[in-house]
Motif scaffolding. Structure first.
Motif, PDB file in Angstrom:
ATOM      1  N   ARG A  81       0.815  -1.228   0.000  1.00 33.50           N
ATOM      2  CA  ARG A  81       0.000   0.000   0.000  1.00 33.50           C
ATOM      3  C   ARG A  81       0.851   1.282   0.000  1.00 33.50           C
ATOM      4  O   ARG A  81       0.582   2.222  -0.750  1.00 33.50           O
ATOM      5  N   TRP A  82       1.858   1.340   0.842  1.00 35.07           N
ATOM      6  CA  TRP A  82       2.656   2.574   0.917  1.00 35.07           C
ATOM      7  C   TRP A  82       3.362   2.848  -0.393  1.00 35.07           C
ATOM      8  O   TRP A  82       3.456   3.993  -0.847  1.00 35.07           O
ATOM      9  N   TRP A  83       3.884   1.811  -1.042  1.00 38.56           N
ATOM     10  CA  TRP A  83       4.633   2.006  -2.298  1.00 38.56           C
ATOM     11  C   TRP A  83       3.693   2.517  -3.391  1.00 38.56           C
ATOM     12  O   TRP A  83       4.062   3.362  -4.194  1.00 38.56           O
ATOM     13  N   GLU A  84       2.469   1.976  -3.345  1.00 32.99           N
ATOM     14  CA  GLU A  84       1.458   2.405  -4.311  1.00 32.99           C
ATOM     15  C   GLU A  84       1.174   3.907  -4.144  1.00 32.99           C
ATOM     16  O   GLU A  84       1.070   4.653  -5.115  1.00 32.99           O
ATOM     17  N   ILE A  85       1.092   4.357  -2.891  1.00 31.25           N
ATOM     18  CA  ILE A  85       0.794   5.777  -2.621  1.00 31.25           C
ATOM     19  C   ILE A  85       1.957   6.659  -3.104  1.00 31.25           C
ATOM     20  O   ILE A  85       1.744   7.714  -3.700  1.00 31.25           O
ATOM     21  N   ILE A  86       3.188   6.216  -2.867  1.00 33.49           N
ATOM     22  CA  ILE A  86       4.356   7.001  -3.308  1.00 33.49           C
ATOM     23  C   ILE A  86       4.297   7.208  -4.819  1.00 33.49           C
ATOM     24  O   ILE A  86       4.471   8.323  -5.317  1.00 33.49           O
TER      25      ILE A  86
END
Ligand code: WTA
Length: 652
Positions: free
Chosen positions: A341-346
């Motif tokens: 999820r975090w990588w997707e947001i970045i």
């Protein structure tokens, strides 16, 4: 990989940019030769109603007085919003990614400004005035940022409360701060769960009873949860705010007017409200974000900290907005609904500076290299870490896998009390070294002392207590309502110095590595918890005669809590589950221990002091290196303790 190998291997990995190195060297030279001029120049980062003519008038002696920019006047919301309207009003100030991946919102500086003015007018309509304390108990939604700025606009003092505090914990803080209003929501969304907020506040207000000063509760609708509303006290946020005017004259504040209170833990059972004031704090927020992260216009800055922590105040809200950059707010959980999820947001929002805590880095690392590798992460320029020591292997993983050996990892040391980073590498200006928080940023004077508080002068290799010899604009001014405790906690240990409570090691080049807290504070996943807080909570149970809490090393959380409990002989011994419940009710679930051991006796010195060092060893199963036991009143306690712990120990 041993630490030494890691250190040598990485030492020169970040090539120094001579221009940047010179710029920082010049800053250091300027502040050393004329600190007043340097800090007045930094004040120029802000718009003032009255520009200050003096910078620092602090004294660490006697009754300790910390004062900065005393004759300056300003308003924080004007600096974060109004002054950007002319040239970047339509640029994005706030990107919000909701818990649900399909939900996001972007607010320009102009839109955020309008919302802040509406809320400010709504607060005024309830009779809230300059100097009043307003508690904010909201999840990571745009409203939390807007409400903080609205308080700033009218000169009200915000007290942001962590969503994980128990009703009792909140009640205690509402009484201590004398809050006149609470802004909360129906229920927060956290991954697949909803967390009741309004119900918690209702219970907290029941707890405060007649000594509480809260007259109004404003309820934001976050999750369409039906909640009871008390007529006359409770107000629906939308109904209250939406009809208000989008202009609101800012309150002109004196630099030393209290800006916000933020609760943290120390070595006594009572949580303390750290006091920050207006001018010095905002100069410091603008300065530290820029000097460590290069807050360039048009870049997106994502600090994953909850706004209820100091990192959230300075690196999510005030620092980025004062610099006119975009800040990202994420409502949800790191690994939900999927681990990437975090990588997707970045990637989705082209995040350029990313800042998180070692506890999160360790968890991401455990999920493997594959997930970050499946994402581009090409927008990243700088990576930050703060909140706990970061091990060299976690640093390297962050650098190689997330930063693709392209982005410097900036390990910053700070505290609620310091308001912003004090020790930090500055990318390009010096080589980076994994596991080391490096050196003081320009204008900060760290020092090490021995256990008697005497300075270990020079810059050679040493290990000792981390102190600071001079004040900085963002230094806490006091503990709310207890200036005596403030002087004793931070200034009695070493005369003329601020003592941080942390230990540190210095290498031959003056680099500093944090070795951890030296007081009775446990750092669980970056949350500070006092051992006395846990002990006091457990001791409220009638079945408990005595308790001692210690911190032990934990792979993911950094530290975990272990509690030793002696039951009253006249009562039925308490169960572990029951005591865990007592702790989460009194403090919050974040203070849940790894293990509670029921023991017959605690090890004590002849003067009756609990020997925690020994308990830490026993809790960590390091019983073959217990050290000197000669100070114990009764040595036979030790084998008995080890036996009882062995019986109750279950390997994870
Ligand atoms: C610890 C969090 C090692 C330290 C910003 C400090 C760190 C406490 C680092 C403050 C770091 C913070 N390396 N330890 N880079 N940053 N700490 O008030 O023990 O919640 O005293 O502020 O966290 O925690 P606080």
């Amino acid at each position: 990989m041993s630490t030494t190998q890691t250190e040598t291997a990485i030492w020169d990995i970040e090539t120094v940019d001579p221009a940047k190195a010179l710029e920082i060297e010049t800053m250091r030279g300027n502040v050393a030769s004329n600190p007043e001029a340097f800090w007045l120049e930094q004040a120029g980062r802000l718009d003032w109603a009255t520009f200050p003519t003096i910078a620092n008038t602090s004294s660490f002696e006697g009754d300790v007085s910390i004062r900065w920019y005393e004759d300056g006047q300003l308003n924080v919301s004007v600096n974060c919003l109004d002054r950007h309207l002319a040239d970047r009003g339509d640029e994005v100030a706030l990107v919000w990614q909701g818990n649900d991946p399909g939900v996001s919102r972007q607010l320009t500086f102009r839109e955020l400004h309008a919302e802040v003015c509406r809320i400010a007018n709504a607060l005024k309509s309830l009779g809230i005035r300059r100097g009043d304390r307003v508690a904010i108990h909201l999840p990571m939604t745009p409203e939390v940022v807007a409400c903080m700025l609205a308080c700033a606009r009218i000169g009200a003092v915000h007290v942001v409360l962590f969503g994980g505090f128990s009703p009792e914990g909140i009640g205690e803080r509402l009484i201590d701060s004398g809050a006149v209003a609470v802004i909360t929501c129906d229920a927060a969304r956290r991954g697949p769960k909803t967390i009741p907020h309004k119900v918690t506040i209702d219970a907290a207000l029941k707890h405060t009873g007649s000594i509480g000063s809260v007259k109004n509760v404003i309820v934001v609708n976050v999750s369409d949860t039906v909640v009871p509303m008390l007529p006359g006290r409770d107000h629906d946020y939308t109904a209250l705010v939406s009809g208000q005017s989008t202009t609101c004259e800012p309150e002109i504040m004196n630099a030393e007017d209290v800006f916000f209170l933020l609760y943290t833990s120390g070595s006594t059972g009572k949580p303390k409200a750290i006091v920050h004031t207006t001018g010095g704090y905002l100069v410091w927020a603008a300065y530290t974000v820029d000097v460590t992260f290069a807050a360039e216009r048009g870049t997106t800055h994502w600090c994953t900290a909850d706004v209820a922590w100091i990192t959230g105040h300075t690196f999510v809200v005030y620092g980025p907005l004062a610099n006119g950059t975009t800040t990202l707010l994420f409502e949800g959980l790191m690994g939900w609904p999927h681990a990437g999820r975090w990588w997707e947001i970045i990637d989705r929002f082209n995040v350029s500076s990313f800042f998180t805590a070692p506890t999160a880095i360790r968890a991401l690392m455990r999920d493997g290299d594959d997930l970050p590798r499946r994402h581009s992460l090409a927008s990243l320029r700088r990576l930050g870490s703060a909140g706990e020591p970061i091990s060299p292997d976690a640093w390297l993983w962050y650098y190689e896998i997330v930063g693709q050996k392209r982005c410097p990892v900036i390990d910053m040391w700070w505290q609620t009390e310091t308001a912003g980073p004090m020790l930090s590498a500055i990318a390009g200006a010096q080589p980076l070294r994994p596991g080391w928080a490096t050196t003081g940023i320009p204008g900060v004077c760290p020092s090490l002392t021995n256990e008697k508080g005497e300075e270990l002068v020079g810059s050679g290799e040493a290990e000792g207590c981390l102190c600071f010899n001079t004040s900085w604009p963002g230094q806490t001014r006091s503990i709310w309502g207890d200036h005596k405790r403030f002087c004793e906690t931070y200034f009695s240990f070493s005369k003329g110095r601020y003592f941080s409570g942390d230990g540190a090691r210095r290498d031959g080049q003056g680099y500093l590595m944090i070795t951890g807290r030296m007081d009775d504070v446990i750092n669980v996943s970056g949350h500070r918890i006092g051992t006395a807080e846990i002990e006091d909570a457990v001791a409220t149970d009638h079945s408990v005669a005595e308790a001692a809490a210690v911190g032990i090393s934990h792979d993911l959380k950094g530290q975990g809590i272990v509690v030793f409990v002696v039951a009253r002989s006249t009562r039925v011994p308490p169960s572990e589950a029951h005591l865990t419940k007592v702790i989460s009710e009194r403090i919050g679930r974040y203070a849940t221990p790894e293990k509670i051991y029921l023991v017959a006796e605690l090890p004590k010195t002849r003067s009756g002091k609990i020997v925690r060092r020994l308990l830490r060893k026993i809790a960590s199963q390091e019983t073959d290196s217990l050290g000197d036991l000669s100070s114990l009143a009764d040595v036979t306690v030790v084998p008995a303790l080890i036996g009882q712990v062995k019986e109750q120990f279950q390997p994870a």
